[in-house]
Design a protein around this motif. Structure first.
Motif, short mmCIF file in Angstrom:
data_model
loop_
_atom_site.label_atom_id
_atom_site.label_comp_id
_atom_site.label_asym_id
_atom_site.label_seq_id
_atom_site.Cartn_x
_atom_site.Cartn_y
_atom_site.Cartn_z
N ALA A 1 23.34 -27.74 -16.35
CA ALA A 1 22.36 -28.41 -17.22
C ALA A 1 23.02 -28.97 -18.47
CB ALA A 1 21.25 -27.42 -17.59
N PHE A 2 23.92 -28.21 -19.08
CA PHE A 2 24.53 -28.63 -20.33
C PHE A 2 25.44 -29.85 -20.12
CE2 PHE A 2 28.09 -28.19 -23.43
CZ PHE A 2 27.36 -28.36 -24.59
N PHE A 3 26.29 -29.80 -19.10
CA PHE A 3 27.26 -30.87 -18.92
C PHE A 3 26.67 -32.07 -18.17
CE2 PHE A 3 30.12 -27.28 -19.73
CZ PHE A 3 30.94 -27.84 -20.71
N SER A 4 25.47 -31.94 -17.63
CA SER A 4 24.80 -33.09 -17.01
C SER A 4 24.05 -33.92 -18.04
CB SER A 4 23.84 -32.62 -15.92
OG SER A 4 24.55 -32.04 -14.84
N ALA A 5 23.95 -33.46 -19.25
CA ALA A 5 23.29 -34.21 -20.33
C ALA A 5 24.37 -34.94 -21.13
CB ALA A 5 22.50 -33.27 -21.23
N PRO A 6 24.50 -36.25 -21.00
CA PRO A 6 25.60 -36.96 -21.68
C PRO A 6 25.43 -36.95 -23.20
CG PRO A 6 24.61 -38.31 -19.94
CD PRO A 6 23.69 -37.15 -20.18
N LEU A 7 26.56 -36.92 -23.87
CA LEU A 7 26.56 -37.16 -25.31
C LEU A 7 26.13 -38.60 -25.57
CD1 LEU A 7 30.00 -35.49 -26.09
CD2 LEU A 7 27.79 -34.63 -26.89
N GLN A 8 25.57 -38.84 -26.71
CA GLN A 8 25.23 -40.19 -27.15
C GLN A 8 26.19 -40.54 -28.29
OE1 GLN A 8 23.00 -41.92 -25.38
NE2 GLN A 8 22.75 -40.07 -24.13
N VAL B 1 28.79 -43.48 -8.54
CA VAL B 1 28.17 -42.28 -9.12
C VAL B 1 26.80 -42.71 -9.64
CG1 VAL B 1 28.39 -40.44 -10.81
CG2 VAL B 1 30.44 -41.40 -9.73
N PRO B 2 25.72 -42.23 -9.04
CA PRO B 2 24.40 -42.79 -9.36
C PRO B 2 23.82 -42.37 -10.71
CG PRO B 2 24.18 -41.03 -7.75
CD PRO B 2 25.65 -41.25 -7.94
N HIS B 3 24.18 -41.19 -11.16
CA HIS B 3 23.62 -40.70 -12.42
C HIS B 3 24.54 -39.62 -12.98
CE1 HIS B 3 22.29 -37.18 -10.16
NE2 HIS B 3 21.70 -38.00 -9.30
N ALA B 4 24.21 -39.10 -14.14
CA ALA B 4 25.08 -38.15 -14.84
C ALA B 4 24.91 -36.72 -14.38
CB ALA B 4 24.83 -38.24 -16.34
N GLY B 5 24.06 -36.46 -13.40
CA GLY B 5 23.89 -35.10 -12.90
C GLY B 5 25.16 -34.58 -12.27
N ARG B 6 25.56 -33.37 -12.64
CA ARG B 6 26.82 -32.80 -12.16
C ARG B 6 26.61 -31.36 -11.69
NH1 ARG B 6 27.65 -37.43 -12.74
NH2 ARG B 6 29.23 -38.46 -14.03
N ARG C 1 29.73 -34.84 -8.55
CA ARG C 1 28.38 -35.36 -8.72
C ARG C 1 27.43 -34.42 -7.96
NH1 ARG C 1 30.30 -39.66 -4.76
NH2 ARG C 1 28.92 -39.30 -2.95
N ALA C 2 26.17 -34.41 -8.38
CA ALA C 2 25.24 -33.36 -7.97
C ALA C 2 25.10 -33.24 -6.46
CB ALA C 2 23.88 -33.59 -8.62
N ASP C 3 25.12 -34.35 -5.72
CA ASP C 3 24.89 -34.28 -4.28
C ASP C 3 26.07 -33.67 -3.53
OD1 ASP C 3 26.09 -36.91 -5.09
OD2 ASP C 3 26.30 -37.14 -2.92
N LEU C 4 27.22 -33.49 -4.20
CA LEU C 4 28.39 -32.91 -3.56
C LEU C 4 28.56 -31.42 -3.88
CD1 LEU C 4 30.94 -35.81 -4.18
CD2 LEU C 4 29.81 -35.23 -2.02
N ALA C 5 27.51 -30.78 -4.39
CA ALA C 5 27.61 -29.38 -4.79
C ALA C 5 28.12 -28.47 -3.66
CB ALA C 5 26.25 -28.89 -5.31
#
Length: 528
Positions: free
Chosen positions: A207-214, A310-315, A501-505
């Motif tokens: 959750a923490f690292f899937s939220a990008p810094l701005q 990579v579709p989105h920042a989810g990791r 990326r999240a789908d490769l968990a």
């Protein structure tokens, strides 16, 4: 304020003014008992050349306060503040003014807020240019503490603030203006830290690292995690990659630990003020030419199942502990280094989980080009080595020897330095062209993943009396790649974090599970 106890004050002049250093020390000690006071001179000149010379002095002496005794050195310090983000309290004093010294020391004790800016060097700006909303460029660490004292937000904030520039932000590049780091006046480090209660560390990390810094707002963040099911706690830290490389993160982290004073290389990192030249040219032109030739001959990377948009920042982050003694023993048996063996472990796991569609997997390995003059400097001071890991069928010792041969053939022939030189050269281009070319060279066409093995402390680490038993390095994905991983020696362990990326968990979890079993199998085969 940085001068709460016994600061180090540097008095700078051009040598054309005279003053009594003993008198200065006495005045300083009335304000800060026990403070250190030294004096240095630089030749007078225009603000730019004087600022660069002063920058070299500051890199060498690393003071907490600066007192200027000549208009030329004052102008040089102002140049450093505008161009390189100098944030030290500084004041000027005319030695001919008997009462001026007290006023100058008062300004140092209560410095005015001045907004500093700093153009990002080429090696840092690379990561600002290649970032997209789906592929944020942030490095970080997961710090795990044994049951006992629980980290607080204030303690985590202090740790975060040890990274130079962590309390600032980035301005966006334009067609004519490069990306700059900008100070954010009055920002407190605690504003960048929050706390959560979570029973599961893995989910908290994701959750923490899937939220990008701005980065237009902030370039760093931290989170304290308590309530883990095993009674432990954690601190999660992320920084924009344009702010720091792995060495900077490690030094900043260790500089805030309880016994940092006993570690000569764990002093707090600092931004270079005088510049570090071109690391790629330190060894001479011949190795650089050799390295450039190897870079040009490498060609495009093979295909890997993790390649693609990579579709989105989810990791997802798979964390694993490898027993360091078993890894080093297996490496010796294969006649390779421990870092080389860990690279081969990944290659073996990649084959064993059925991910290898061909015989090669190209790993981009960051490689430090720091010298003795830049060992403790913040920022990115790395080259890169692309290694085609053999991922077809073979036993692990043979794979390790092939990996070691491939890695050494590049590091011994100037490839890291050549890579750094290319990055530096791109930085000399206009910002728009620099951005376009950076995006062309840092993407899936040239490698399948980024992976690194870093040295760390092989002893117990304590932080505010809490045992920091684990520390995992977290790397970002590159555009077009779905996997990155980092490994770090920490106490008796080698910690590994595989980011996907999240789908490769499921793939990440399978890789770390297989790396664990491979080390266990190697240990079982060792003679008793």
């Amino acid at each position: 304020m940085r001068t709460s106890t016994a600061p180090q004050l540097l008095v700078v002049s051009t040598g054309t003014t005279t003053f009594d250093l003993t008198t200065v020390r006495e005045a300083v000690h009335r304000v800060w008992p026990g403070a250190g006071v030294t004096a240095r001179t630089v030749p007078p000149g225009a603000p730019g050349p004087t600022g660069r010379r002063l920058g070299g002095v500051l890199d060498e002496d690393r003071p907490d306060l600066v007192l200027s005794t000549h208009p030329a050195t004052t102008a040089g310090l102002d140049w450093l503040r505008r161009r390189r983000g100098l944030d030290l309290p500084a004041a000027s004093w005319d030695p001919g003014d008997e009462d001026g010294l007290a006023r100058a020391l008062h300004r140092l004790a209560f410095p005015e807020v001045r907004t500093a800016t700093r153009r990002l060097p080429a090696a840092d700006a690379l990561f600002a240019h290649v970032e997209t909303p789906a592929v944020p460029q942030q490095v970080g660490t997961v710090l795990v503490f044994e049951p006992g004292p629980t980290p607080t937000v204030d303690q985590a904030a202090t740790m975060l603030a040890t990274v130079p520039g962590a309390l600032g932000r980035f301005s966006s590049a334009t067609a004519c203006r490069a990306t700059h780091w900008c100070a954010v006046p009055d920002r407190q480090a605690s504003e960048l830290v929050d706390a959560v209660v979570a029973p599961d560390l893995s989910r908290a990390v994701d959750a923490f690292f899937s939220a990008p810094l701005q980065p237009a707002h902030s370039v760093a963040a931290a989170r304290v995690v308590t309530g883990l099911a095993d009674g432990r706690s954690a601190v999660l830290v992320k920084l924009h990659h344009a702010l720091a490389d792995g060495m900077t993160v490690l030094q900043a982290l260790l500089s805030d630990t309880d016994d940092a004073a006993r570690l000569s290389w764990a002093s707090r990192p600092a931004w270079p003020m005088g510049g570090v030249g071109v690391p790629g040219l330190r060894g001479g032109l011949r190795p650089v030419l050799s390295g450039l030739a190897r870079l040009a001959a490498a060609g495009r990377a093979p295909h890997a199942v993790t390649d693609g948009e990579v579709p989105h920042a989810g990791r997802h982050h798979a964390l694993v502990l490898l027993p360091g003694r078993a890894v080093r023993s297996a490496a010796r048996a294969a006649d390779v280094g421990a870092a080389e063996f860990v690279l081969a472990l990944f290659g073996q796991a990649w084959h064993d989980v059925g991910a290898a569609g061909g015989g090669r997997f190209r790993l981009m390995v960051p490689w430090s080009v720091r010298g003795t003059d830049s060992l403790r400097l913040a920022g990115n001071h790395t080259g890169a080595v692309s290694v085609d890991l053999p991922v077809d069928r073979m036993d692990l010792p043979r794979r390790a020897r092939l990996v070691a041969t491939a890695l050494r053939s590049r590091t011994d022939t100037g490839v890291p330095e050549a890579g750094n030189l290319v990055v530096q050269a791109l930085g000399a281009l206009p910002p728009a062209l620099h951005r376009a070319l950076a995006r062309r060279v840092y993407r899936r066409d040239w490698f399948n993943a980024v992976g690194t093995v870093m040295p760390g402390p092989r002893r117990e680490v304590r932080w505010h009396d809490a045992v920091m038993s684990e520390a995992y390095p977290v790397l970002p994905l590159a555009p077009g790649t779905g996997l990155a991983w980092g490994a770090l020696t920490w106490g008796p362990w080698i910690t590994v974090c595989v980011t996907v990326r999240a789908d490769l968990a499921p793939l990440a979890d399978s890789l770390t599970d297989r790396m664990t079993s491979l080390v266990a199998d190697s240990a079982v085969r060792e003679p008793s």
